[in-house]
Design an enzyme around this catalytic site. Structure first.
Site, PDB file in Angstrom:
ATOM      1  N   ASN A  22      -2.129  13.203  -5.183  1.00 25.80           N
ATOM      2  CA  ASN A  22      -3.325  13.593  -6.002  1.00 25.80           C
ATOM      3  C   ASN A  22      -3.624  14.960  -5.728  1.00 25.80           C
ATOM      4  OD1 ASN A  22      -3.530  11.150  -7.594  1.00 25.80           O
ATOM      5  ND2 ASN A  22      -4.902  10.216  -6.000  1.00 25.80           N
ATOM      6  N   GLU A  81      -4.558   2.627  -4.270  1.00 26.08           N
ATOM      7  CA  GLU A  81      -3.142   2.655  -4.546  1.00 26.08           C
ATOM      8  C   GLU A  81      -2.784   1.067  -3.587  1.00 26.08           C
ATOM      9  OE1 GLU A  81      -4.352   5.062  -1.097  1.00 26.08           O
ATOM     10  OE2 GLU A  81      -4.972   4.689  -2.969  1.00 26.08           O
ATOM     11  N   ASP A 134       0.727  -1.125   0.006  1.00 24.06           N
ATOM     12  CA  ASP A 134      -0.058  -0.005  -0.068  1.00 24.06           C
ATOM     13  C   ASP A 134       0.744   1.266  -0.101  1.00 24.06           C
ATOM     14  OD1 ASP A 134      -3.023   0.662   0.349  1.00 24.06           O
ATOM     15  OD2 ASP A 134      -1.840   2.219   1.755  1.00 24.06           O
ATOM     16  N   ASP A 151      -1.758   9.205 -11.442  1.00 23.09           N
ATOM     17  CA  ASP A 151      -1.634   8.006 -12.308  1.00 23.09           C
ATOM     18  C   ASP A 151      -0.213   7.665 -12.770  1.00 23.09           C
ATOM     19  OD1 ASP A 151      -4.528   7.956 -12.046  1.00 23.09           O
ATOM     20  OD2 ASP A 151      -4.802   8.806 -14.073  1.00 23.09           O
ATOM     21  N   HIS A 174      -4.398  14.553 -10.483  1.00 27.45           N
ATOM     22  CA  HIS A 174      -4.738  12.797 -10.637  1.00 27.45           C
ATOM     23  C   HIS A 174      -3.607  12.355 -11.727  1.00 27.45           C
ATOM     24  CE1 HIS A 174      -7.764  12.054  -7.615  1.00 27.45           C
ATOM     25  NE2 HIS A 174      -8.405  13.437  -7.839  1.00 27.45           N
TER      26      HIS A 174
END
Length: 309
Positions: free
Chosen positions: A190, A225, A182, A199, A195
């Site tokens: 973000n 994530e 994680d 990405d 974003h």
């Protein structure tokens, strides 16, 4: 005699991007069955590769069948595939409801590329090794089971792999490890950089992990994530070595976004199969608890199951 079981029949479902899928030269004795219709939509376009060196595959709903078909109209050992003098034959195993090939009930049939085989609620198409259509089905299947951004397996596809490998490890008493990953404070990426930057981070990180895992291992995106790696034939020590290596590689990644340098860390939960685990959910739940412990201890660390022998 070669061991006949589901783990001996290879599924063509690697963690591969759609571009750059290697083209394999046809090998005599190879061919494949592709699922073109099923009552279970997750099975569509699944491809089973056939190998003349194995030479015999049983199809049915019984334990140990190379091709498992969970359908009430399928017998335990419904039919089998045999490699005879350079050709594949399908032989019905005196099944209750019969085997249909090209809409005709058959007891024995020499397969030709394009033949449709119906057993219960599943329809297969036989593809000879020299038929380029097999690569087309592989491409479609890859698109169905991989996450569009990261090219990791989807959550559903990863769980399917986990279920299969768990059964195999339990049955043959083989090692199996699971790693959950994680990204720490990923929401801040973000929120601070947008974003699109987020990405990019996810895509690059997944590419790094895909380059590190072996072909027989499975890398999946469980959501957002959070990622997972399934490690057949790997005990806890080996899984810990990989986790530490990936942790160092994540720390070393850098992204330049609008004049700012973006860095991330990750938390890891690592567990191996033990004798008290009787279902794949137990493995997953234990790994999740260890991941939670890693995050609770300050993140940017790996916690492994110290109860594993």
């Amino acid at each position: 005699m070669p061991l006949e079981s589901a783990d001996r029949l290879q599924h063509t479902e690697p963690n591969l991007p759609l571009s750059g899928v290697p083209v394999v030269r046809p090998t005599p004795g190879l061919g494949s069955l592709v699922v073109v219709h099923s009552t279970d939509l997750r099975e569509i376009c699944r491809r089973y590769e056939l190998d003349a060196l194995v030479g015999h595959y049983t199809m049915g709903r019984g334990e140990g069948c190379a091709i498992l078909l969970d359908h009430p109209r399928v017998s335990r050992a419904h039919a089998h595939l045999e490699y005879r003098e350079g050709e594949w034959w399908l032989v019905d195993g005196h099944s209750t409801n019969g085997t249909t090939i090209n809409d005709v009930a058959r007891d024995v049939h020499r397969l030709e590329s394009g033949d449709r085989i119906q057993i219960g609620g599943t329809v297969f198409k036989y593809i000879a090794a020299t038929d380029i259509e097999g690569q087309y089905f592989t491409t479609i299947r890859t698109a169905m089971i991989t996450d569009g951004l990261t090219r990791a397996l989807t959550h559903a596809a990863f769980r399917e792999r986990l279920d299969g490998e768990f059964r195999r490890a339990l049955r043959y008493r083989r090692p199996l490890s699971l790693m959950l990953i994680d990204l720490d404070y990923f929401k801040m990426v973000n929120d601070s950089h947008g974003h699109l930057a987020g990405d990019t981070v996810l895509r690059d990180l997944a590419a790094m992990i895909l380059a590190r895992v072996r072909r027989e291992e499975s890398f999946g995106r469980l959501g957002g994530e959070e990622f997972a790696i399934l490690l057949p034939e790997t005990g806890l020590v080996g899984a810990q070595v990989l986790a530490r290596d990936l942790q160092d590689r994540v720390r070393a990644l850098r992204w330049e976004v609008a004049g700012a340098t973006v860095q991330i860390t990750a938390s890891f939960g690592v567990v191996s199969l033990t004798s008290v685990m009787t279902a794949p959910e137990a493995l997953l739940e234990r790994a999740d608890a260890l991941l939670y412990a890693a995050k609770g201890a300050g993140r940017n660390r790996m916690v492994a199951d110290d109860s594993t022998g």
